[in-house]
Design an enzyme around this catalytic site. Structure first.
Site, short mmCIF file in Angstrom:
data_model
loop_
_atom_site.label_atom_id
_atom_site.label_comp_id
_atom_site.label_asym_id
_atom_site.label_seq_id
_atom_site.Cartn_x
_atom_site.Cartn_y
_atom_site.Cartn_z
N LYS A 185 12.23 77.61 13.43
CA LYS A 185 10.83 77.21 13.36
C LYS A 185 10.38 77.37 11.91
CE LYS A 185 9.62 78.81 18.05
NZ LYS A 185 8.92 79.88 18.81
N ARG A 243 6.05 74.39 17.93
CA ARG A 243 5.28 75.54 18.40
C ARG A 243 4.32 75.07 19.50
NH1 ARG A 243 6.11 80.11 15.13
NH2 ARG A 243 5.53 81.13 17.09
N GLU A 273 2.05 73.23 26.32
CA GLU A 273 3.03 72.33 25.75
C GLU A 273 3.28 71.09 26.61
OE1 GLU A 273 6.57 74.35 24.54
OE2 GLU A 273 5.51 75.53 23.03
#
EC number: 4.2.1.11
Length: 436
Positions: free
Chosen positions: A338, A367, A206
Site C-alpha cells: 500500500k 485502501r 469497499e
C-alpha cells in the site's frame, strides 16, 4: 532534463466523504502529473500517518495542514528537480520529514506528491504509467489476478462481523475480463442469498455486501453457496481469500470475537483458522494474527505456509526492513503493498522488490477510503507482481481501477494475464499441477 516547475496541492474528497489531498506536479514543458492520497480505516500502528487538522470541523479530518506541507516546503524542495529521478524526488521528501511515520509533513501529503511525480515522469516520457513503471524499475509487466471483496466486515462494516474481508479470487480464469464476469455472478448470487435469508444490511465501505450473519463462519458458508449458485465449483476456478485483520480485535494479548462473544489466545485463533482452511477452499489469508503477535505469525506460517498464501499487511506496513525481518523469522510468504502505508513510491517499490527477492508474493492494494485515482492499477501491472486488491465489485472508486486494468490489457506490451501463477505454491496450484 525535464524539471518540475510547480507543485500544487488541493483538497478533494474520498469515497467516505472525507477530505483528502490531491497534488498536481507541473513540468517546465507544461505537462502535468496528478495523484490523490487514499486513506485506510484499518491501519497498522507503524504505517505513515495522515496529517489531519483535528478539532470539531469536518470531524477533525480536514487536511489544511497537509496541504500547507505540499504548497510550502514540498513545493520549494521539488522545484527544479529532474522529474525522471523518482528516487531523488522521494529522498527530498524524506529529508524534509525525518520522523519515522511522516507525521511532520503527513503521509497523505507525501504519497500524493510522490505518485504525482511518477505520473508527471510518465507524461514526460509520453508513456502510459504502467509502461513507465516497468521501464524505470526494470520489471516485466503482467496483468494481475484480482482479489475481490464479496462481504465487508470489521472496520469496513461497523464490525458487524469480526473478520474484515471475505473475498474471492478466480485463478482458473483465462483473462481479466473473465474474472470480472465470474465475479459478477458470485457477487450478485451472494446478495440474493443474503436477501432471501434476511441477512443483508446494505453495502460496506469497499462495496461488498454489509452482512447480518450470526457467526463469522456463516460468512464462509454463504460465500461457498454463492459460488455454487453462480454455477462454479468452489476450489476449481474460484477460491476464497480472507483478510482477518486480527489486530483490530486483539487486546492485551487476547483475541475477542465480539460477534460470537468469545475470547481466545493466539493458539486457539490459529487452530480456528486452520479448521477453516481444512473446511473451505481458502487459498490466501491476510494478517491471521495481530501485528504484535510475532510468535503467532511464525507459528501460523510454519503450520500452513506450504498450502496457503499468508499476507502481511498491518504486520509489515509496506516496509522493506520488516519484510527482511519476517523472512528471516519464517513469518508470512507474501506482502501487501500500500503506497500510502510507506508514504512514497520509492519505499513501496523497495518493499515489493524485497518480497520478490525472497520468493514471496506481492499484492498491490487500495485502501477503504478511495477515489477515482487509478495509480495502483498501473503499479500492479508495471511491477508485474501479479496480484491486485481493490475492494469489491461495486462503487465507482473500485470499478474505475478494475476497468483501468481492462483498458491496460488491450495495450500492446502490457503482458498477458497471470491467471493462477501467483497461487502456484498453494494447495490450489498444486492441485492444478497434479491434474494437468
Amino acid at each position: 532534463m525535464t524539471s518540475i516547475e510547480t507543485v500544487r496541492g488541493r483538497r478533494v474528497w474520498d469515497s467516505r466523504g472525507h477530505p483528502t489531498v490531491e497534488v498536481d506536479v507541473v513540468l517546465d514543458n507544461g505537462l502535468l502529473g496528478r495523484a490523490i492520497a487514499p486513506a485506510g480505516a484499518s491501519r497498522g500502528t507503524r504505517e505513515a500517518i495522515d496529517l489531519r487538522d483535528g478539532g470539531d470541523r469536518l470531524g477533525g479530518k480536514n487536511v489544511s495542514r497537509a496541504l500547507a506541507s505540499v504548497n510550502g516546503p514540498i513545493a520549494a524542495a521539488l522545484r527544479g528537480c529532474d522529474v525522471t529521478d523518482q528516487a531523488a524526488a522521494d529522498q527530498a521528501l524524506l529529508a524534509l520529514d525525518p520522523s519515522p511515520l511522516k507525521e511532520t509533513l503527513g503521509g497523505n501529503a507525501t504519497v500524493a506528491t510522490s505518485l504525482a511525480v511518477l505520473h508527471a515522469a510518465a507524461a514526460a516520457a509520453a508513456k502510459p504509467l504502467w509502461r513507465h513503471v516497468a521501464d524505470h524499475y526494470g520489471t516485466t509487466p503482467r496483468i494481475p489476478l484480482p482479489e475481490i471483496q464479496i462481504f465487508g466486515g470489521g472496520a469496513h462494516a461497523g464490525r458487524r462481523v469480526d473478520i474484515q474481508d471475505f473475498m474471492i479470487m478466480v485463478p482458473g480464469a483465462t483473462s481479466f475480463d473473465e474474472v470480472m464476469e465470474i465475479t459478477n455472478e458470485v457477487y450478485f448470487a451472494a446478495g440474493d442469498i443474503m436477501a432471501q435469508k434476511g441477512k443483508l444490511a446494505g453495502v460496506a465501505d469497499e462495496g461488498g455486501w454489509w452482512p447480518m450473519f450470526d457467526s463469522n463462519e456463516e460468512a464462509l458458508e454463504t460465500l461457498v453457496a454463492a459460488i455454487e449458485k453462480a454455477g462454479e465449483t468452489p476450489g476449481d476456478r474460484v477460491v476464497i481469500s480472507l483478510d482477518i485483520a486480527a489486530s483490530e480485535f486483539r487486546k492485551d494479548g487476547s483475541y475477542r470475537l465480539a460477534l460470537e462473544d468469545r475470547d481466545m489466545d493466539s493458539g486457539a485463533l490459529i487452530d480456528m483458522l486452520g479448521g477453516w482452511l481444512d473446511a473451505y477452499p481458502i487459498a490466501s489469508i491476510e494478517d491471521p494474527v495481530g501485528e504484535d503477535d510475532v510468535n503467532g505469525m511464525v507459528e501460523f506460517t510454519r503450520r500452513f505456509g506450504d498450502r496457503v498464501q499468508i499476507i502481511g499487511d498491518d504486520y509489515l506496513v509496506t516496509n522493506a526492513k520488516l519484510v527482511e525481518e519476517a523472512a528471516k523469522a519464517g513469518a508470512c510468504n507474501a506482502v501487501l503493498v500500500k503506497v500510502n502505508q510507506a508514504g512514497t513510491v520509492s519505499e513501496s517499490v523497495e518493499t515489493f522488490k524485497a518480497a520478490r527477492a525472497h520468493g514471496w508474493g506481492a499484492i498491490v492494494s487500495a485502501r477503504s477510503g478511495e477515489t477515482e485515482d487509478t495509480s495502483i492499477s498501473h503499479l500492479s501491472t508495471g511491477l508485474g507482481g501479479g496480484q491486485l486488491k481493490v475492494g469489491s465489485f461495486t462503487r465507482s472508486e473500485r470499478m474505475v481501477k478494475w476497468n483501468e486494468c481492462l483498458r491496460i490489457q488491450d495495450e500492446p506490451g502490457s503482458g498477458s494475464f497471470v491467471g493462477g501463477a501467483p497461487l502456484a505454491g498453494t494447495w490450489w496450484g498444486k492441485k492444478q499441477k497434479e491434474t494437468a
